[in-house]
Write an enzyme that holds these catalytic residues in place. Structure first.
Site, mmCIF file in Angstrom:
data_model
loop_
_atom_site.group_PDB
_atom_site.id
_atom_site.type_symbol
_atom_site.label_atom_id
_atom_site.label_comp_id
_atom_site.label_asym_id
_atom_site.label_seq_id
_atom_site.Cartn_x
_atom_site.Cartn_y
_atom_site.Cartn_z
ATOM 1 N N HIS A 262 0.957 -1.155 -0.006
ATOM 2 C CA HIS A 262 0.155 -0.002 -0.061
ATOM 3 C C HIS A 262 0.793 1.239 -0.043
ATOM 4 O O HIS A 262 1.956 1.366 0.715
ATOM 5 C CB HIS A 262 -0.778 -0.011 1.380
ATOM 6 C CG HIS A 262 -2.165 0.827 1.060
ATOM 7 N ND1 HIS A 262 -2.033 2.528 1.294
ATOM 8 C CD2 HIS A 262 -3.369 0.740 0.939
ATOM 9 C CE1 HIS A 262 -3.122 2.791 1.050
ATOM 10 N NE2 HIS A 262 -4.061 1.953 0.766
ATOM 11 N N ASP B 271 -8.100 -5.463 -0.235
ATOM 12 C CA ASP B 271 -8.292 -6.256 -1.340
ATOM 13 C C ASP B 271 -7.966 -7.682 -1.071
ATOM 14 O O ASP B 271 -8.549 -8.346 -1.941
ATOM 15 C CB ASP B 271 -7.985 -5.452 -2.646
ATOM 16 C CG ASP B 271 -8.199 -4.114 -2.996
ATOM 17 O OD1 ASP B 271 -7.692 -3.111 -3.176
ATOM 18 O OD2 ASP B 271 -9.422 -3.888 -2.911
HETATM 19 C C1 SDX Z 1 -6.427 0.044 -3.011
HETATM 20 O O1 SDX Z 1 -4.320 4.678 -1.877
HETATM 21 C C2 SDX Z 1 -5.557 4.136 -1.429
HETATM 22 O O2 SDX Z 1 -5.729 4.349 -0.088
HETATM 23 C C3 SDX Z 1 -5.956 2.718 -2.104
HETATM 24 C C4 SDX Z 1 -6.818 2.129 -1.150
HETATM 25 C C5 SDX Z 1 -8.236 2.889 -1.322
HETATM 26 O O3 SDX Z 1 -8.945 2.230 -0.329
HETATM 27 O O4 SDX Z 1 -8.538 3.638 -2.143
HETATM 28 O O5 SDX Z 1 -6.351 1.668 -0.127
HETATM 29 C C6 SDX Z 1 -7.277 0.870 -2.298
HETATM 30 O O6 SDX Z 1 -5.803 0.584 -3.978
HETATM 31 C C7 SDX Z 1 -5.302 -0.807 -2.364
HETATM 32 C C8 SDX Z 1 -4.043 -1.332 -3.000
HETATM 33 C C9 SDX Z 1 -4.487 -2.392 -4.142
HETATM 34 N N1 SDX Z 1 -3.394 -2.658 -4.986
HETATM 35 C C10 SDX Z 1 -2.768 -3.760 -4.866
HETATM 36 O O7 SDX Z 1 -2.945 -4.689 -3.912
HETATM 37 C C11 SDX Z 1 -1.863 -4.145 -6.292
HETATM 38 C C12 SDX Z 1 -0.499 -4.775 -5.619
HETATM 39 N N2 SDX Z 1 0.265 -3.686 -4.682
HETATM 40 C C13 SDX Z 1 1.133 -2.918 -5.562
HETATM 41 O O8 SDX Z 1 1.078 -2.878 -6.857
HETATM 42 C C14 SDX Z 1 1.486 -1.774 -4.626
HETATM 43 O O9 SDX Z 1 2.047 -2.327 -3.344
HETATM 44 C C15 SDX Z 1 0.834 -0.621 -4.618
HETATM 45 C C16 SDX Z 1 0.551 0.033 -5.985
HETATM 46 C C17 SDX Z 1 -0.425 -0.825 -3.935
HETATM 47 C C18 SDX Z 1 1.592 0.610 -3.990
HETATM 48 O O10 SDX Z 1 2.922 0.878 -4.655
HETATM 49 P P1 SDX Z 1 3.849 2.046 -4.551
HETATM 50 O O11 SDX Z 1 3.451 2.646 -3.172
HETATM 51 O O12 SDX Z 1 4.064 2.759 -5.657
HETATM 52 O O13 SDX Z 1 4.788 1.035 -4.022
HETATM 53 P P2 SDX Z 1 6.148 0.529 -5.245
HETATM 54 O O14 SDX Z 1 5.192 -0.093 -6.286
HETATM 55 O O15 SDX Z 1 6.956 1.718 -5.358
HETATM 56 O O16 SDX Z 1 6.665 -0.724 -4.284
HETATM 57 C C19 SDX Z 1 7.851 -0.609 -3.354
HETATM 58 C C20 SDX Z 1 8.576 -1.560 -3.326
HETATM 59 C C21 SDX Z 1 8.899 -2.191 -4.749
HETATM 60 O O17 SDX Z 1 10.317 -2.869 -4.601
HETATM 61 P P3 SDX Z 1 11.774 -2.044 -4.971
HETATM 62 O O18 SDX Z 1 11.671 -1.310 -6.050
HETATM 63 O O19 SDX Z 1 11.754 -1.486 -3.610
HETATM 64 O O20 SDX Z 1 12.705 -3.304 -4.896
HETATM 65 O O21 SDX Z 1 7.657 -2.749 -2.864
HETATM 66 C C22 SDX Z 1 7.478 -3.684 -4.045
HETATM 67 C C23 SDX Z 1 7.985 -2.982 -5.334
HETATM 68 O O22 SDX Z 1 8.410 -3.809 -6.323
HETATM 69 N N3 SDX Z 1 6.287 -4.052 -4.130
HETATM 70 C C24 SDX Z 1 5.684 -5.532 -4.250
HETATM 71 C C25 SDX Z 1 4.405 -5.314 -4.083
HETATM 72 N N4 SDX Z 1 3.887 -3.847 -3.705
HETATM 73 C C26 SDX Z 1 5.147 -3.343 -3.956
HETATM 74 N N5 SDX Z 1 6.050 -6.383 -4.768
HETATM 75 C C27 SDX Z 1 5.511 -7.659 -4.794
HETATM 76 N N6 SDX Z 1 4.217 -7.898 -4.595
HETATM 77 C C28 SDX Z 1 3.621 -6.461 -4.326
HETATM 78 N N7 SDX Z 1 2.218 -6.813 -4.105
#
Ligand code: SDX
Length: 428
Positions: free
Chosen positions: A307, A364
């Site tokens: 998140h 989710d």
């Molecule tokens: C919602 O914003 C809100 O409030 C949203 C929400 C709401 O109520 O409105 O809460 C609802 O959208 C919840 C999130 C649902 N999405 C997912 O579950 C999709 C999977 N998660 C992600 O793709 C990710 O975690 C995000 C999009 C939710 C957040 O992404 P960020 O903050 O841009 O973080 P990032 O992509 O820069 O990740 C940081 C690190 C990275 O690794 P490094 O580059 O540091 O090595 O964490 C890793 C990412 O690769 N990472 C994951 C991961 N999520 C982040 N690795 C594997 N699996 C994951 N799910």
């Protein structure tokens, strides 16, 4: 004496005011920065940038705290109803009985949708994605209720536009579900409460009167409450951005629905179930898929995990996980993907990759398992997220309007060609 931050650029020092929120968060006000220094700030994804001040929802990502208008999400999920929470978000206070009764009766009087809207509806292919239908149908409400286009509505006129939207959303969502089955639509029943009416229109049949299970009514109230608002997330920021151009409520919400559709945002609840099914069909080897999620050369992500703001457990995920066990037990359902979800969660929470990045289950991760147990198809999950999020979007749009916020228009740093000579087509 008000606090300020000193920014030193070359020989010059700029004093920038510091703003403190009621929960103690701090912000550096850069609204005068470009005029004073010629500099802008750059923050891709707005990870460090506040877009507005708001009194609606507070969340603390480090502590895993979520509050609507000062009320903790845990207490609202346990004691309140979705209609009551919608009133709280939109109008600012919990309603007394008389206010709640008139809110419910106002809504009941507006659940019918203009019959001509069926022509739009019939035009969609039966298997078109529900979110695409929802976004189009909600935007088309402005064609049937043109008074909503007046950006100078009186508060009473604006409130009627809000009531109509909140009322008709349940009817439109149930129509979309019925269409996916090829079943005839069910009309609203004014004697039913908001959630029961939605369930009756969704699962009811013209051939028989169905009993609405109170277990399902309670579960849907909790799920809708948990999804009702979440401060400046992607879809809410979209609603505010579109509304800031004086665009009408229906089109602003339609834009928010489109933003929510993405699998990185609301579309994750559908993607989680598809991921769990994929893991189940692949033999259920959760370690294999955890390793795929960690592998930078593999674009697989653990959907429902991580998140932008929560660097602790999403408080909503905790409540949904508990509700999942209770509801599946009450309904006598044993869903194998629930066990896979729990195995994934415990493996990830003990894996340094996830621990170091503070990746926890989000709202989710478990919600789709409950929706499936309640009888909803996977591609309806994000539509249910939108139905839950509607009062939050409305409240945020209304607050943006009341605070007379300026049109949103971010700046940029240009990185393209500086000057190029035009060459006639024949010479290219
Ligand atoms: C919602 O914003 C809100 O409030 C949203 C929400 C709401 O109520 O409105 O809460 C609802 O959208 C919840 C999130 C649902 N999405 C997912 O579950 C999709 C999977 N998660 C992600 O793709 C990710 O975690 C995000 C999009 C939710 C957040 O992404 P960020 O903050 O841009 O973080 P990032 O992509 O820069 O990740 C940081 C690190 C990275 O690794 P490094 O580059 O540091 O090595 O964490 C890793 C990412 O690769 N990472 C994951 C991961 N999520 C982040 N690795 C594997 N699996 C994951 N799910």
């Amino acid at each position: 004496m008000s606090e300020s931050a000193s920014l030193i650029i070359g020989e010059k020092t700029y004093e920038l005011p510091i703003i403190t929120g009621t929960e103690g968060e701090k912000a550096i006000d850069i609204s005068k920065l470009r005029d004073a220094s010629g500099y802008i700030t750059l923050d891709s994804g707005y990870k460090n940038t506040g877009a507005t001040k708001s009194a609606i929802t507070f969340l603390d990502g480090e502590e895993g705290i979520l509050k609507y208008r000062g009320y903790g999400i845990e207490e609202l999920a346990e004691k309140s109803t979705f209609l009551e929470v919608a009133y709280l978000l939109i109008y600012g206070d919990l309603p007394n009985q008389s206010q709640l009764n008139s809110f419910q009766s106002d809504i009941s009087r507006h659940t019918l949708v203009h019959e001509d809207m069926k022509k739009f509806f019939d035009g969609f292919p039966s298997k078109s994605h529900p979110m695409g239908q929802l976004s189009s149908l909600i935007c088309s409400l402005s064609s049937f209720y043109p008074e909503s286009l007046n950006s100078k509505q009186t508060p009473e006129e604006q409130n009627l536009t809000i009531i109509k939207l909140f009322a008709k959303m349940t009817t439109v969502v149930s129509w979309i579900y019925k269409k996916s089955l090829g079943h005839p639509i069910i009309y609203p029943q004014n004697n039913l409460d908001y959630v029961s009416n939605f369930l009756n229109m969704t699962f009811g049949q013209r051939t028989e009167v169905i009993e609405i299970d109170p277990v399902i009514v309670k579960a849907m109230n909790v799920l809708f409450i948990l999804h009702a608002d979440h401060e400046q997330n992607c879809s809410t920021s979209t609603v505010r951005m579109v509304g800031s151009s004086d665009c009408n409520l229906y089109a602003s919400i339609s834009a928010g629905i489109s933003a929510l559709w993405g699998p990185l945002h609301g579309g994750a609840n559908q993607a989680v179930i598809e991921m769990l099914e994929q893991i189940k069909n692949d033999g259920g080897d959760t370690d294999k898929w955890i390793n795929k999620a960690k592998d930078k050369n593999d674009d697989f992500r653990l959907m429902g995990f991580g998140h932008r703001v929560y660097k602790n457990f999403d408080p909503r995920a905790k409540i949904i996980k508990k509700a999942c066990d209770e509801i599946l037990e009450k309904l006598g359902i044993n869903d194998p993907v629930l066990e896979i979800a729990k195995k994934l969660e415990s493996a990830a929470l003990n894996d340094p990759y996830f621990v170091e990045r503070k990746l926890y289950p989000n709202v989710d991760f478990y919600s789709g398992i409950i929706y499936r147990a309640l009888g909803f198809p996977t591609d309806m999950f994000t539509v249910l997220f939108a139905l839950g999020r509607l009062p939050g979007w409305i409240a945020q749009w209304k607050e943006m309007r009341e605070n007379k916020e300026p049109i949103g228009r971010p700046r940029q740093i240009f990185t393209g060609e500086v000057i190029r000579e035009y060459v006639d087509l024949k010479n290219r």
